[in-house]
Design an enzyme around this catalytic site. Structure first.
Site, PDB file in Angstrom:
ATOM      1  N   PRO A   1      46.461  44.117  55.315  1.00 14.11           N
ATOM      2  CG  PRO A   1      47.165  43.595  53.146  1.00 14.11           C
ATOM      3  CD  PRO A   1      47.592  44.327  54.394  1.00 14.11           C
TER       4      PRO A   1
ATOM      5  CD  GLU B   1      45.465  47.268  50.851  1.00 17.25           C
ATOM      6  OE1 GLU B   1      44.968  46.130  50.762  1.00 17.25           O
ATOM      7  OE2 GLU B   1      45.044  48.262  50.237  1.00 17.25           O
TER       8      GLU B   1
ATOM      9  CG  ASN C   1      54.854  40.852  57.558  1.00 15.27           C
ATOM     10  OD1 ASN C   1      54.424  40.991  58.702  1.00 15.27           O
ATOM     11  ND2 ASN C   1      54.587  39.792  56.819  1.00 15.27           N
TER      12      ASN C   1
ATOM     13  N   GLY D   1      45.990  44.403  63.992  1.00 16.90           N
ATOM     14  CA  GLY D   1      45.965  43.904  65.358  1.00 16.90           C
ATOM     15  C   GLY D   1      47.199  44.324  66.141  1.00 16.90           C
ATOM     16  CG  ASP D   2      47.363  43.361  70.225  1.00 14.64           C
ATOM     17  OD1 ASP D   2      46.852  44.489  70.119  1.00 14.64           O
ATOM     18  OD2 ASP D   2      46.941  42.495  71.018  1.00 14.64           O
ATOM     19  N   GLY D   3      49.976  42.770  66.421  1.00 14.73           N
ATOM     20  CA  GLY D   3      51.206  42.561  65.656  1.00 14.73           C
ATOM     21  C   GLY D   3      51.542  43.763  64.790  1.00 14.73           C
TER      22      GLY D   3
ATOM     23  CB  THR E   1      44.053  39.574  70.804  1.00 14.36           C
ATOM     24  OG1 THR E   1      45.279  40.137  70.277  1.00 14.36           O
ATOM     25  CG2 THR E   1      44.115  38.059  70.703  1.00 14.36           C
TER      26      THR E   1
ATOM     27  NE  ARG F   1      48.125  30.816  65.260  1.00 11.55           N
ATOM     28  CZ  ARG F   1      47.580  31.840  64.623  1.00 11.55           C
ATOM     29  NH1 ARG F   1      46.442  31.674  63.970  1.00 11.55           N
ATOM     30  NH2 ARG F   1      48.153  33.033  64.643  1.00 11.55           N
TER      31      ARG F   1
ATOM     32  N   GLY G   1      53.513  38.436  71.382  1.00 14.05           N
ATOM     33  CA  GLY G   1      53.115  37.567  70.285  1.00 14.05           C
ATOM     34  C   GLY G   1      54.234  37.161  69.358  1.00 14.05           C
TER      35      GLY G   1
END
Length: 558
Positions: A151, A181, A184, A207-209, A252, A321, A519
């Site tokens: 989320p 949901e 980590n 995402g990619d993480g 990304t 950033r 990442g």
């Protein structure tokens, strides 16, 4: 090519025309029947208009459902004179709708509907049941999925994207889901709690993480269930049987862009529904016979490591950033001394500079992947490490590097359509090791700009690229592990402020950078990397060639 026998063939109405609709085991087609003779200008009879044939592979049919044709909208008897309806659809009182994949360009898919009207209810039910039987026979299609939603990833739109765009498609395709949901949490849940035997695949919305979490959890669980020691670089890992689906909702979404060709939730959901499968290589990263992480896209030391390290201190800036830290790393222009040893990929098709991009049905991935699996099988039979994996064929390079990158895929994204290594392949058992030696800022800028152009980014004197199966890196100033971690974690601010005072941008540089692993920052700089051929599978088919979109979006004249 031999024609497949017809399972069904009927004359059905579509909108205001009659079509010949045919179903085989592989294809659903509908072709408009010739119109009746009509007199046109000049007194010439035009017996029929040009017919076109529309076709959809059965494997790309999402669902079929019977419709209730509502005749209540017809003329009502309110006492006034009305003209009797002469619509031909009045005799086609039953209908069914087929939902199928439509390609819309730029590698995007959409779910389209076509509704056929039948003269009899029994015929309508026969069409629906027959199509459903064919869909049920497609063993590759998932029926039960475990879905993880992050989320907080990207713009915090993961839950909304799933509920509004993806869940309705899964429901239409009759796929049951169990949704979790948590941020980590996916890795730990997959390791211990998840009952994986109940599912046909794992889907991550993020995402990619988030994808990296799923990969780590699934690989760890698979090796644990099979009693494999992941810490040993020489150990052969067991491929994961469950496929992974990615619904892009991150910053990304590099993995989606490289495996599907678009960062589009609907496209990714449709690839999952039709049951596509794309194998992928994974790199295991070790330090002193201890597994650090797995990598599926990019391992970067020097420039990309510095960008990530600095951007982690500026998370409050959001996605901006990365631009800020990238500019800062470019202006700082640090280089790092070290030794790179690598084992070249011998006997494989393709090179990093041959401009052969990885696409759906890639022959290079098929050939090299099979070669890699045969070598693995031979090694298992002899229970010995081959001579080439000893010190015989290893090559060593020492020098000063601005960047050391290992790309297991093209790493293409909207900002860099070609990626770091345009000819890298998803499942060929290799990674492209890119070494950027010390050079001027202007030259390094030329190299970076080539990621966004059609120029060969490796055609520079200070850049070299090698296709490898394994590699090692040792920084020149190698501290003890505890000292290195202490410097990175506890004394980071003091260390970098000292560097700024003692080492202005004149060429003097700090002793070490950090490794950017998909990442995430690795705690060690001295690492050993091994490519694990086709260790995981995705719900994808690779990027389709533009010709596929052109052929299947336009009807084919017969």
């Amino acid at each position: 090519m031999e024609k497949q026998p017809k399972l069904l063939s009927s004359q059905l109405r579509l909108k205001s025309s009659v079509f010949e609709v045919c179903l085989t085991r592989g294809l659903l087609t509908w072709k408009e029947l010739p119109a009746k003779k009509k007199r046109v200008s000049g007194g010439i009879y035009h017996p029929f208009k040009l017919s076109v044939c529309h076709s959809v592979p059965v494997s790309e049919i999402i669902a079929v459902r019977e419709l209730d044709v509502d005749n209540s909208s017809g003329p009502k008897n309110d006492g006034r004179w009305q003209k009797m309806s002469q619509k031909p659809t009045d005799i086609y009182l039953h209908a069914f709708t087929v939902s199928y994949v439509e390609r819309t360009g730029q590698h995007r898919w959409r779910c389209s509907d076509v509704t056929f009207h039948c003269p009899e209810g029994a015929l309508c039910q026969l069409w629906v049941s027959t199509i459903r039987e064919q869909l049920a026979s497609l063993a590759s299609r998932p029926k039960h999925l475990l879905v993880y939603i992050n989320p907080y990833g990207g713009k915090r739109q993961g839950k909304r994207i799933y509920e509004q765009k993806v869940a309705p498609l899964f429901a239409r395709a009759n796929i049951s889901t169990h949704v979790i949901e948590y941020a980590n949490h996916a890795r730990d849940h997959l390791r211990t709690e998840a009952e994986l035997k109940k599912y046909d695949g794992v889907v991550c919305v993020g995402g990619d993480g988030m994808f990296s979490e799923i990969v780590h959890g699934l690989i760890w669980r698979t090796q644990s269930d099979n009693g494999v020691d992941q810490n040993c670089p020489e150990e052969s890992l067991v491929p994961c049987t469950l496929r992974i689906g990615i619904i892009p909702a991150g910053s990304t979404d590099c993995i989606c862009f490289a495996t599907v060709g678009a960062n589009d939730p609907v496209t990714s959901a449709l690839h999952i529904i039709v049951g596509d499968a794309q194998s992928m290589d994974v790199c295991s990263v070790h330090h002193n016979n201890s597994l650090l992480r797995y990598s599926v896209s990019l391992l970067g030391y020097g420039f990309y490591g510095d960008v990530l390290t600095d951007s982690e201190r500026k998370r409050w800036m959001g996605p901006a950033r990365y631009d800020f830290s990238g500019l800062k790393a470019f202006l700082t222009h640090h280089y790092y001394e070290g030794t790179v040893s690598y084992l070249p990929a011998s006997g494989v098709l393709g090179t990093p500079r041959d401009r052969t991009t990885c696409r759906a049905g890639c022959l290079i991935c098929q050939h090299n992947g099979q070669l890699c699996l045969e070598e693995k099988s031979e090694k298992y039979k002899t229970d010995e490490v081959s001579d080439s994996e000893c010190d015989g064929d290893w090559r060593t390079i020492r020098g000063k590097f601005l960047a050391i990158n290992a790309a297991s895929m093209s790493c293409a994204c909207p900002r860099s359509p070609k990626g770091l290594s345009p000819a890298a392949h998803l499942a060929d058992g290799t990674t492209d090791l890119i070494l950027v030696r010390k050079c001027s800022r202007l030259d390094f800028l030329r190299h970076l700009l080539r990621h966004t152009s059609k120029d060969d980014q490796f055609d520079l004197t200070f850049v070299e690229v090698h296709r490898v199966r394994r590699f090692r890196f040792m920084p020149r100033h190698c501290q003890s592990d505890s000292d290195l971690e202490l410097d990175l974690r506890e004394n980071g601010k003091r260390l970098f402020s000292q560097i700024c005072r003692d080492h202005p941008a004149c060429g003097c540089v700090p002793a070490y950078s950090s490794w950017n692993c998909d990442g995430e920052i690795l705690p060690h700089t001295a690492i050993e990397v091994r490519v694990r051929c086709q260790l995981i599978k995705l719900f994808a088919r690779g990027i389709e060639e533009p010709a596929v979109f052109e052929d299947l979006t336009n009807p084919c004249a017969i």
